[in-house]
Motif scaffolding. Structure first.
Motif, PDB file in Angstrom:
ATOM      1  N   PRO A   1       0.847  -1.268  -0.105  1.00  0.00           N
ATOM      2  CA  PRO A   1      -0.223  -0.045   0.005  1.00  0.00           C
ATOM      3  C   PRO A   1       1.001   1.317   0.162  1.00  0.00           C
ATOM      4  CG  PRO A   1      -0.363  -1.174   2.166  1.00  0.00           C
ATOM      5  CD  PRO A   1       0.804  -1.995   1.213  1.00  0.00           C
ATOM      6  N   ASP A   2       0.307   2.257  -0.409  1.00  0.00           N
ATOM      7  CA  ASP A   2       1.010   3.649  -0.409  1.00  0.00           C
ATOM      8  C   ASP A   2       1.346   3.959   0.936  1.00  0.00           C
ATOM      9  OD1 ASP A   2       0.904   4.197  -3.024  1.00  0.00           O
ATOM     10  OD2 ASP A   2      -1.086   5.104  -3.052  1.00  0.00           O
ATOM     11  N   GLY A   3       2.609   4.600   1.277  1.00  0.00           N
ATOM     12  CA  GLY A   3       3.217   4.739   2.506  1.00  0.00           C
ATOM     13  C   GLY A   3       4.031   3.843   3.213  1.00  0.00           C
ATOM     14  N   TYR A   4       3.995   2.537   2.572  1.00  0.00           N
ATOM     15  CA  TYR A   4       4.713   1.323   3.177  1.00  0.00           C
ATOM     16  C   TYR A   4       5.717   1.246   2.509  1.00  0.00           C
ATOM     17  CZ  TYR A   4       0.985  -0.261   6.346  1.00  0.00           C
ATOM     18  OH  TYR A   4       0.076  -0.223   7.276  1.00  0.00           O
ATOM     19  N   SER A   5       7.086   1.049   3.235  1.00  0.00           N
ATOM     20  CA  SER A   5       8.141   0.713   2.316  1.00  0.00           C
ATOM     21  C   SER A   5       8.320  -0.835   1.913  1.00  0.00           C
ATOM     22  CB  SER A   5       9.294   1.128   3.380  1.00  0.00           C
ATOM     23  OG  SER A   5       9.623   0.069   4.292  1.00  0.00           O
ATOM     24  N   PHE A   6       9.299  -0.968   0.966  1.00  0.00           N
ATOM     25  CA  PHE A   6       9.547  -2.208   0.277  1.00  0.00           C
ATOM     26  C   PHE A   6       9.954  -3.077   1.861  1.00  0.00           C
ATOM     27  CE2 PHE A   6      12.894  -5.212  -0.754  1.00  0.00           C
ATOM     28  CZ  PHE A   6      12.276  -6.099  -1.691  1.00  0.00           C
ATOM     29  N   VAL A   7      10.658  -2.662   2.459  1.00  0.00           N
ATOM     30  CA  VAL A   7      11.210  -3.468   3.527  1.00  0.00           C
ATOM     31  C   VAL A   7       9.948  -4.020   4.543  1.00  0.00           C
ATOM     32  CG1 VAL A   7      12.852  -3.518   5.551  1.00  0.00           C
ATOM     33  CG2 VAL A   7      13.368  -2.544   3.481  1.00  0.00           C
ATOM     34  N   ALA A   8       9.180  -3.140   4.962  1.00  0.00           N
ATOM     35  CA  ALA A   8       7.952  -3.350   5.535  1.00  0.00           C
ATOM     36  C   ALA A   8       7.069  -4.514   5.230  1.00  0.00           C
ATOM     37  CB  ALA A   8       7.135  -2.086   5.860  1.00  0.00           C
ATOM     38  N   ALA A   9       6.813  -4.406   3.706  1.00  0.00           N
ATOM     39  CA  ALA A   9       5.956  -5.472   2.961  1.00  0.00           C
ATOM     40  C   ALA A   9       6.753  -6.668   3.173  1.00  0.00           C
ATOM     41  CB  ALA A   9       5.659  -4.915   1.565  1.00  0.00           C
ATOM     42  N   TYR A  10       8.084  -6.672   2.819  1.00  0.00           N
ATOM     43  CA  TYR A  10       8.976  -7.856   2.663  1.00  0.00           C
ATOM     44  C   TYR A  10       8.787  -8.682   4.253  1.00  0.00           C
ATOM     45  CZ  TYR A  10      12.784 -11.077   2.702  1.00  0.00           C
ATOM     46  OH  TYR A  10      13.703 -12.049   3.046  1.00  0.00           O
ATOM     47  N   ARG A  11       8.851  -7.888   5.387  1.00  0.00           N
ATOM     48  CA  ARG A  11       8.938  -8.090   6.615  1.00  0.00           C
ATOM     49  C   ARG A  11       7.320  -8.851   6.865  1.00  0.00           C
ATOM     50  NH1 ARG A  11      12.374  -3.389   9.478  1.00  0.00           N
ATOM     51  NH2 ARG A  11      14.328  -4.235   8.957  1.00  0.00           N
ATOM     52  N   ARG A  12       6.315  -8.180   6.634  1.00  0.00           N
ATOM     53  CA  ARG A  12       5.012  -8.762   6.589  1.00  0.00           C
ATOM     54  C   ARG A  12       4.912 -10.088   6.207  1.00  0.00           C
ATOM     55  NH1 ARG A  12       2.641  -3.973   5.457  1.00  0.00           N
ATOM     56  NH2 ARG A  12       1.992  -4.971   3.433  1.00  0.00           N
ATOM     57  N   ARG A  13       5.322 -10.345   4.846  1.00  0.00           N
ATOM     58  CA  ARG A  13       5.394 -11.288   3.937  1.00  0.00           C
ATOM     59  C   ARG A  13       6.177 -12.647   4.792  1.00  0.00           C
ATOM     60  NH1 ARG A  13       8.040 -13.244  -1.212  1.00  0.00           N
ATOM     61  NH2 ARG A  13       6.821 -14.525  -1.963  1.00  0.00           N
ATOM     62  N   LYS A  14       7.347 -12.155   5.196  1.00  0.00           N
ATOM     63  CA  LYS A  14       8.195 -13.139   6.011  1.00  0.00           C
ATOM     64  C   LYS A  14       7.718 -13.427   7.153  1.00  0.00           C
ATOM     65  CE  LYS A  14      12.287 -14.902   6.175  1.00  0.00           C
ATOM     66  NZ  LYS A  14      12.516 -16.330   5.929  1.00  0.00           N
ATOM     67  N   ARG A  15       7.055 -12.812   7.925  1.00  0.00           N
ATOM     68  CA  ARG A  15       6.406 -13.014   9.184  1.00  0.00           C
ATOM     69  C   ARG A  15       5.162 -14.194   8.899  1.00  0.00           C
ATOM     70  NH1 ARG A  15       7.018  -7.707  10.965  1.00  0.00           N
ATOM     71  NH2 ARG A  15       4.888  -7.045   9.994  1.00  0.00           N
ATOM     72  N   ARG A  16       4.425 -13.781   7.850  1.00  0.00           N
ATOM     73  CA  ARG A  16       3.280 -14.729   7.278  1.00  0.00           C
ATOM     74  C   ARG A  16       3.855 -16.092   7.208  1.00  0.00           C
ATOM     75  NH1 ARG A  16       0.845 -10.402   4.514  1.00  0.00           N
ATOM     76  NH2 ARG A  16       1.865 -11.186   2.853  1.00  0.00           N
ATOM     77  N   GLN A  17       4.988 -16.208   6.419  1.00  0.00           N
ATOM     78  CA  GLN A  17       5.544 -17.515   5.815  1.00  0.00           C
ATOM     79  C   GLN A  17       6.476 -18.130   7.062  1.00  0.00           C
ATOM     80  OE1 GLN A  17       8.895 -16.027   3.178  1.00  0.00           O
ATOM     81  NE2 GLN A  17       7.418 -16.373   1.429  1.00  0.00           N
ATOM     82  N   ASP A  18       6.801 -17.450   7.904  1.00  0.00           N
ATOM     83  CA  ASP A  18       7.240 -18.075   9.171  1.00  0.00           C
ATOM     84  C   ASP A  18       6.231 -18.634  10.222  1.00  0.00           C
ATOM     85  OD1 ASP A  18       9.994 -17.494   8.538  1.00  0.00           O
ATOM     86  OD2 ASP A  18      10.245 -15.773  10.096  1.00  0.00           O
ATOM     87  N   ARG A  19       5.165 -18.002  10.308  1.00  0.00           N
ATOM     88  CA  ARG A  19       3.992 -18.434  11.020  1.00  0.00           C
ATOM     89  C   ARG A  19       3.374 -19.598  10.399  1.00  0.00           C
ATOM     90  NH1 ARG A  19       1.400 -13.088  10.781  1.00  0.00           N
ATOM     91  NH2 ARG A  19       2.448 -11.824  12.327  1.00  0.00           N
ATOM     92  N   ARG A  20       3.489 -19.446   9.112  1.00  0.00           N
ATOM     93  CA  ARG A  20       2.767 -20.950   8.476  1.00  0.00           C
ATOM     94  C   ARG A  20       3.915 -22.033   8.664  1.00  0.00           C
ATOM     95  NH1 ARG A  20       1.817 -17.722   3.333  1.00  0.00           N
ATOM     96  NH2 ARG A  20      -0.411 -16.777   3.721  1.00  0.00           N
TER      97      ARG A  20
END
Length: 126
Positions: free
Chosen positions: A19-38
């Motif tokens: 989304p607008d206002g989020y950095s690439f790093v924040a999006a990558y970390r969210r995605r990584k956390r979801r993968q780690d949780r799974r």
């Protein structure tokens, strides 16, 4: 698409979900956390299945031991030269039918009818 990612270098489709206002790093970390949780959830489920299998096997093993007669009262003797299941049943199980006593001794010790050897310790059920 976010204006920061308009170059041709970023072509993966998940970059478009930033989304607008989020950095690439924040999006990558969210995605990584979801993968780690799974991944953690899968590991937890696998461990839970292994524990369930171990507990189930332990319960069945305990019930098999009870079926084999391990919960009954018994006394132990050491097999001497010339001893057979028939002679032991005749000597120690006088009040019962000898054929049934031989079968009970063999089942209780999980041996075959001719499977005695000198020095073996066997249990005589009462």
């Amino acid at each position: 698409m976010n204006s920061r990612f308009n170059s041709a270098v970023f072509t993966d489709s998940w970059y478009e979900t930033v989304p607008d206002g989020y950095s690439f790093v924040a999006a990558y970390r969210r995605r990584k956390r979801r993968q780690d949780r799974r991944r953690n959830l899968r590991a937890f489920c696998a461990a839970l299945i292994v524990v369930a299998i171990i507990v189930t096997n332990a319960v069945y093993a305990a019930s098999d031991n009870e079926k084999a007669g391990d919960s009954r009262a018994y006394f132990e003797i050491c097999v001497q030269s010339g001893d057979t299941l028939w002679s032991l049943a005749k000597e120690y199980c006088e009040a019962r039918d000898i054929r049934a006593a031989v079968r009970d001794i063999a089942e209780f010790n999980q041996i075959e009818i001719g499977g005695l050897f000198i020095g073996q310790t066997i249990k005589i059920p009462q």
